[in-house]
Structures are given as structure tokens and as C-alpha cells.
Design a protein around this motif. Structure first.
Motif, PDB file in Angstrom:
ATOM      1  N   ASP B  54       0.824  -1.210   0.000  1.00 25.15           N
ATOM      2  CA  ASP B  54       0.000   0.000   0.000  1.00 25.15           C
ATOM      3  C   ASP B  54       0.858   1.260   0.000  1.00 25.15           C
ATOM      4  O   ASP B  54       0.508   2.263  -0.632  1.00 25.15           O
ATOM      5  N   ASN B  58       0.791   4.114  -2.782  1.00 27.76           N
ATOM      6  CA  ASN B  58       0.590   5.531  -2.464  1.00 27.76           C
ATOM      7  C   ASN B  58       1.659   6.426  -3.089  1.00 27.76           C
ATOM      8  O   ASN B  58       1.376   7.530  -3.544  1.00 27.76           O
ATOM      9  N   ARG B  63      -0.278   9.540  -4.233  1.00 27.63           N
ATOM     10  CA  ARG B  63      -1.119   9.823  -3.064  1.00 27.63           C
ATOM     11  C   ARG B  63      -0.293  10.321  -1.878  1.00 27.63           C
ATOM     12  O   ARG B  63      -0.822  10.972  -0.990  1.00 27.63           O
ATOM     13  N   GLN B  64       0.961   9.939  -1.826  1.00 33.31           N
ATOM     14  CA  GLN B  64       1.861  10.410  -0.772  1.00 33.31           C
ATOM     15  C   GLN B  64       3.099  10.993  -1.434  1.00 33.31           C
ATOM     16  O   GLN B  64       3.649  10.402  -2.362  1.00 33.31           O
ATOM     17  N   ARG B  65       3.546  12.157  -0.946  1.00 29.00           N
ATOM     18  CA  ARG B  65       4.695  12.823  -1.560  1.00 29.00           C
ATOM     19  C   ARG B  65       6.011  12.452  -0.889  1.00 29.00           C
ATOM     20  O   ARG B  65       7.083  12.768  -1.404  1.00 29.00           O
ATOM     21  N   ARG B  66       5.920  11.841   0.285  1.00 30.19           N
ATOM     22  CA  ARG B  66       7.153  11.571   1.025  1.00 30.19           C
ATOM     23  C   ARG B  66       7.285  10.093   1.380  1.00 30.19           C
ATOM     24  O   ARG B  66       6.276   9.372   1.496  1.00 30.19           O
ATOM     25  N   LEU B  74      10.992  10.467  -4.686  1.00 29.80           N
ATOM     26  CA  LEU B  74      11.222  10.663  -6.123  1.00 29.80           C
ATOM     27  C   LEU B  74      11.023   9.307  -6.817  1.00 29.80           C
ATOM     28  O   LEU B  74      11.976   8.553  -7.009  1.00 29.80           O
ATOM     29  N   VAL B  93      -1.484  -2.302  -8.896  1.00 28.89           N
ATOM     30  CA  VAL B  93      -2.829  -1.727  -8.721  1.00 28.89           C
ATOM     31  C   VAL B  93      -3.859  -2.341  -9.667  1.00 28.89           C
ATOM     32  O   VAL B  93      -5.002  -1.899  -9.707  1.00 28.89           O
ATOM     33  N   PRO B 115       4.025  13.083 -11.881  1.00 34.02           N
ATOM     34  CA  PRO B 115       4.150  11.657 -12.216  1.00 34.02           C
ATOM     35  C   PRO B 115       5.564  11.155 -11.926  1.00 34.02           C
ATOM     36  O   PRO B 115       6.497  11.955 -11.814  1.00 34.02           O
ATOM     37  N   PRO B 116       5.745   9.844 -11.813  1.00 31.60           N
ATOM     38  CA  PRO B 116       7.090   9.308 -11.602  1.00 31.60           C
ATOM     39  C   PRO B 116       8.050   9.779 -12.688  1.00 31.60           C
ATOM     40  O   PRO B 116       7.656   9.943 -13.847  1.00 31.60           O
TER      41      PRO B 116
END
Lengths: 428, 160
Positions: B54, B58, B63-66, B74, B93, B115-116
Motif C-alpha cells: 500500500d 501511495n 497519493r503520498q509525496r514523502r 522521487l 494496482v 508523475p514518476p
């Protein structure tokens, strides 16, 4: 001369930083500190009616899709500049050219904000923002980001909060069960204008708006609950203002309270409008489902309370995605105001007042359903083709239409084909 | 979808001749394994020792930046091999690349997330991860080296 240039130093340094001319903030960060991306749609639509024009959204075009090909309503182009300013600090600027309320393609600034992520769960945005109260509400111009040719007209086109000048604060965290939660509070003022047939556009600008949103994500499921409210800052301009002034004057001249009451019924300034939405979506494997409902609470003749919603089901077959979409909305019917003896006054056009009031009531009333079916084909990694058929049924409801001639029976079928594309950083 | 406990990974150097617990003959028997494992890796100095599925979802879905350690994440993905990316997202997913592209267009153009980062090859992903404390990427097991830290394994038999 040299002294006079000192004032330029600060802004130029800031610009240099934004454009990547300053020393790298993160020496080994592979991401560019500035990136330019874009999106666009070329769309052509045609309907089976020459009486009413089909409109995509309420803040757009003063006319609509008729019985000849129309390439304006569903076409648009957007550019987005993204700047990575520092660790956890980003800037976003977006402009979009699309068919506007004034019939032009003059570009509009749709996003311009700073995004600060000071800690793991906290995020703050300030500037011109778009709130994603329901899935996709903040990217309605980006055709590549959704399945359909256009989002539900009844839902997104007529009764949602557009862009805000303000800010939002989000807090997100994950539960041990793997459920992800995100709570957002936002406040600002609306930036939008909507066309009024045969008159000056209605200006939402400056109307304060605020609200909160809760997003719950668990596996393929997503639930969004939101509540927002606004208070309209402005009145309608001509010709509604002219009608209102005439009725108010007639009330005084005739010593009759009924025209005065009719005039008051046309007021919208300080009207409070509340939006309560609930949405459930699912995306896993080939299935994609979305169901959304919104209750609009308001108490004005020209801004009536309403219930709107839509449901969409799609099945992914590789690059092809056939889908169905049902959307509809109904507002509380309003009685046409009684103009009393005002139409009998010896003033040019006085006899048209009752018909004018009826038109206003019909244009404010929403009682419409749209049955749509279509297919999306992702023929490239950065573009898709879509074809969609919409069958619309409306009952004494003209809020989503540009009426050219009377006599429309309330049923129209619209055929639309679009080419959506993205470029730059968004190209995946 | 099943996950391999990181404690069972053993040696992380694929060039090593030493058999490891996660390189059992059973796992790599071609007849039994249609696809190779994908390994999610981070920088050893990231402060992250393991991630749940999960948590990886994220981060890679914006959904999560850190990272859990607090570093700005990154995410990096190899794009030269579309099949590799497709396997990753379908395993993680259960959606196709078509859906992932559309999903990112929505988040990116509403200013909600980046985005990645796109590297070309798995080797380039490893270079980015090594050079950035907050980087997180995924590579096929055969590309793995001992300089990066594996935090999650997406087992090959679970890939479509």
C-alpha cells in the motif's frame, strides 16, 4: 543608470531561479526544475436539432452544437508550466484556450499556484486553484484524463464550483488497514463568467466560496464526500436587470405590489448556494465504475435547489474502452412570478414581460437526462480517439441550451468525435 | 499478488553464485514462473528498510509525496520496456498502462501531483536511486545490484 537597474535584481534572480539558470538546488535531482507540458482536444459535434444549441458547459459558448458540424464547442488547447522551486515547494501555471462565454478563444489563466509540502502529510496550495470535489472536477478541460467525450453536462457543466482564487490545506494519512485518507479544506473567491443569452454575461468573480472534502481510498475503491458553499456577489446584467428595473418602476406607478415582488424574485446577489456531493468509484482490471450525486441547496428563483448525478460504467478491452454514461438533474420547479398589471403599461415591450419571465424560469429550471454511449481508443501513448452518442431529454428545461427558435420538443441526439492528446511531462 | 518478506531475501547480488533463499530453483523454474520478479528499491541512506504494498501504491500513484522516513519521494520508472511498466502497474494496482496514463493526466493537469520520473532502462533507474536519497524505483530482479536497498518484491507468478 546602473543604480536604476538595482530594482530589477530581485525579480530577475527569481525569474532565473524559476527558469533554471540558477545553480541547481538539488545537485543530483534528475527532474528538471521547470517543465512545459500541454494538452488539447480537437472535437467535432453535430446534433439533429436546428432549434436549440447543445452546450458543453455553462461558462462556455453562447451558442452550441446544432445540425451542422461544430468544431468549437469541444476543442481546446492548454499549456502548463511547472517549476520545482525547492524541496517541497513547487509552482504551477496553466492557461487554456477554449470557446468562452464571449464566443472567443481568448486564453484564460486556469491555474497559478504555489504548492508547499512542509511535512509528510500536510500540503498547502495558494493562488488560483481548482478543487477536485468529485473525480476529475479539477481537470475538465483535459479530455485525455477521462473516458468520455465530455463530462456530464448536467453535473459538471452547470452546477459545480469552478476555479477559485484562494487556497487549500490538505492532510493525508494511511490507516494500518491500507486505507488512504485525505481531508482538504479550501476557501477563496470564484473566477468565472457565464453567458446569458441575448445579454451581458453573468459574473461570478469575487463570490466567496469555501468547503471541505474527504477522500477515502482503499484498493480499487474510492469514496469522496464534500460540502461547499458560495454567496453570489453580483446581480444579473441586461436584459434581466432591465426587466427587474421595469417591474420595480411599474410597482410604484401602479401602486401594485405584484410587479415589485416579481422584481425581487429576479435578485441573485447574496444568494447562498450549498453543494453536498457523494461519489463512489471503482477501478480494477477491465472494470471502471463511477457514481456521483450532488444536492444543491439554494432559495432563489433564478438559482433553484436541485439534485444532480451521473453514473458511468466502462470495460477496458486493451486499447479500446466502450462505456456508457447516464446523467441527469432536476431542480425544484418554480412558479412564474406574477407581473400584475405591468404588461398593460403603455411602454414598448411591456406586453412581452410575462413571456420574458417564463423564459427566465425555464432557463433556470433543470429537468434533464442524458443517455450516452461511446468508445475510447488509445491508439498512441499520448493520444486517443473517442466517439460518443448522447441522447438528451429535457422537460420544460432550457438551462443547458442555447435557444434559437421556439418549438423544441425537448429531445435531441448529439454525435461527437474527438482527438485528445497530451505532450511534455504528461506524456507517459 | 503476494509479497516476499524482505528478511527472506538473503544476498541481493544477482551476480553472486551463492544460492540465496529468494533465488530458489523453484522460484526460477521457467515452466512455473511466467514472468520475472520485480523489485522495488530505495537508496540505502533513505532511512527506509521496508515498504508495504500500500505504501508503494501511495507513492507511485501520487497519493503520498514523502517516504515514511520523511524524505521527499522521487519515484522513478523504466520506460524503454513498456511491458515492464505494464507488469508493474498491473501487479501493483491491477490497472493497465492506458488507465495509468489517463490517471496521471488528471493528477498532473490539476496540479495535484507529479508523475514518476521516467528513466530509460533499469540500470538508469538504479543510477537515479543511488544518486538521490529520496528516490524509489523498480527493476527486474536480474538488474538488481547490492548498492541499492530492496524494500518490496512483486512476485513474478503474480504478474499477468
Amino acid at each position: 543608470m546602473r543604480k536604476n537597474r538595482k530594482w530589477l535584481r530581485g525579480p530577475l534572480q527569481g525569474l532565473a531561479l524559476l527558469l533554471g539558470l540558477a545553480p541547481p538546488l538539488l545537485a543530483q535531482d534528475p527532474q528538471p526544475r521547470v517543465s512545459l507540458s500541454g494538452f488539447g482536444t480537437l472535437g467535432v459535434g453535430i446534433s439533429d436539432s436546428h432549434l436549440v444549441g447543445f452546450m458543453r458547459e455553462g461558462t462556455q459558448a453562447p451558442n452550441g452544437i446544432l445540425d451542422h458540424p461544430n468544431a468549437s464547442v469541444d476543442s481546446r488547447l492548454g499549456l502548463q508550466l511547472q517549476g520545482h522551486l525547492a524541496d517541497g515547494l513547487d509552482a504551477t501555471v496553466q492557461g487554456v484556450s477554449k470557446y468562452r462565454y464571449d464566443g472567443t478563444f481568448k486564453p484564460q489563466l486556469t491555474l497559478a499556484f504555489l504548492n508547499w509540502n512542509p511535512a509528510g502529510s500536510l500540503e498547502l496550495r495558494a493562488g488560483r486553484i481548482a478543487i477536485e470535489q468529485v473525480l476529475g472536477a479539477a481537470s475538465l478541460d483535459v479530455g485525455y484524463s477521462y473516458l468520455w467525450v465530455r463530462p456530464s453536462v448536467e453535473f459538471f457543466g452547470l452546477r459545480t464550483l469552478p476555479t477559485l482564487d484562494g487556497g487549500d490545506l490538505s492532510y493525508s494519512f494511511a490507516l494500518p488497514s491500507g486505507t488512504n485518507l485525505k481531508a482538504t479544506a479550501f476557501a477563496g473567491s470564484i473566477v468565472a463568467k457565464a453567458p446569458v443569452q441575448g445579454g451581458a454575461p453573468y459574473d461570478f468573480t469575487g463570490s466567496p466560496a469555501s468547503g471541505a472534502l474527504l477522500l477515502v481510498q482503499h484498493g480499487p475503491w474510492e469514496v469522496r464526500l464534500s460540502h461547499s458553499r458560495t454567496r453570489l456577489k453580483n446581480e444579473f446584467g441586461s436584459p434581466i436587470a432591465d426587466l427587474r428595473n421595469f417591474l420595480a418602476g411599474a410597482s410604484v406607478i401602479l401602486q401594485d405590489p405584484r410587479p415589485g415582488q416579481a422584481a425581487e424574485a429576479l435578485l441573485v446577489k447574496d444568494a447562498r448556494v450549498h453543494f453536498s456531493t457523494a461519489e463512489l468509484s471503482y477501478m480494477e482490471g477491465p472494470l471502471e465504475f463511477r457514481g456521483t450525486f450532488c444536492r444543491v441547496d439554494a432559495d432563489r428563483l433564478l438559482v433553484p435547489p436541485a439534485k444532480i448525478g451521473y453514473a458511468s460504467l466502462a470495460y477496458h478491452l486493451g486499447a479500446f474502452v466502450p462505456y456508457g454514461l447516464f446523467s441527469g438533474g432536476i431542480s425544484k420547479p418554480s412558479a412564474t412570478p406574477d407581473a400584475g398589471a405591468a404588461p398593460l403599461l403603455p411602454v414598448p415591450g411591456a406586453n412581452t414581460v410575462p413571456a420574458g419571465l417564463q423564459i427566465l424560469v425555464d432557463h433556470a429550471h433543470l429537468d434533464q437526462r442524458t443517455y450516452s454511449a461511446g468508445v475510447r481508443w488509445d491508439w498512441s501513448t499520448f493520444a486517443d480517439l473517442k466517439f460518443q452518442v448522447d441522447h438528451v431529454r429535457a422537460h420544460n428545461s432550457l438551462t443547458a441550451w442555447n435557444v434559437l427558435e421556439p418549438g423544441w420538443k425537448g429531445k435531441t441526439t448529439v454525435f461527437t468525435a474527438t482527438l485528445d492528446f497530451v505532450f511534455g511531462r504528461a506524456k507517459r | 499478488m503476494s509479497l516476499t518478506p524482505l528478511s527472506a531475501l538473503g544476498s541481493l547480488d544477482p551476480a553472486s553464485n551463492e544460492p540465496t533463499r529468494w533465488e530458489s530453483p523453484l522460484i526460477f523454474a521457467p515452466a512455473l514462473i511466467p514472468q520475472e520478479d520485480l523489485v522495488v528499491v530505495v537508496n540505502p541512506a533513505s532511512g527506509v528498510t521496508h515498504l508495504t504494498r500500500d505504501e508503494v501504491v501511495n507513492i507511485f500513484m501520487g497519493r503520498q509525496r514523502r517516504l515514511p522516513s520523511g524524505l521527499i519521494a522521487l519515484p522513478v520508472e523504466p520506460v524503454a520496456d513498456p511491458e515492464l511498466r505494464a507488469r508493474f502497474y498491473e501487479s501493483l494496482v491491477k490497472v493497465s498502462l492506458v488507465q495509468v496514463r489517463s490517471y496521471w493526466a488528471r493528477l498532473f493537469f490539476s496540479g495535484q501531483a507529479q508523475p514518476p520520473w521516467q528513466a530509460q532502462t533499469p540500470e538508469e533507474v538504479l543510477q537515479v536511486v543511488l544518486a538521490n536519497k529520496g528516490a524509489i524505483g523498480f527493476v527486474p530482479r536480474k538488474a538488481l545490484n547490492s548498492k541499492v536497498h530492496p524494500v518490496l518484491v512483486l512476485r513474478g507468478e503474480d504478474h499477468p
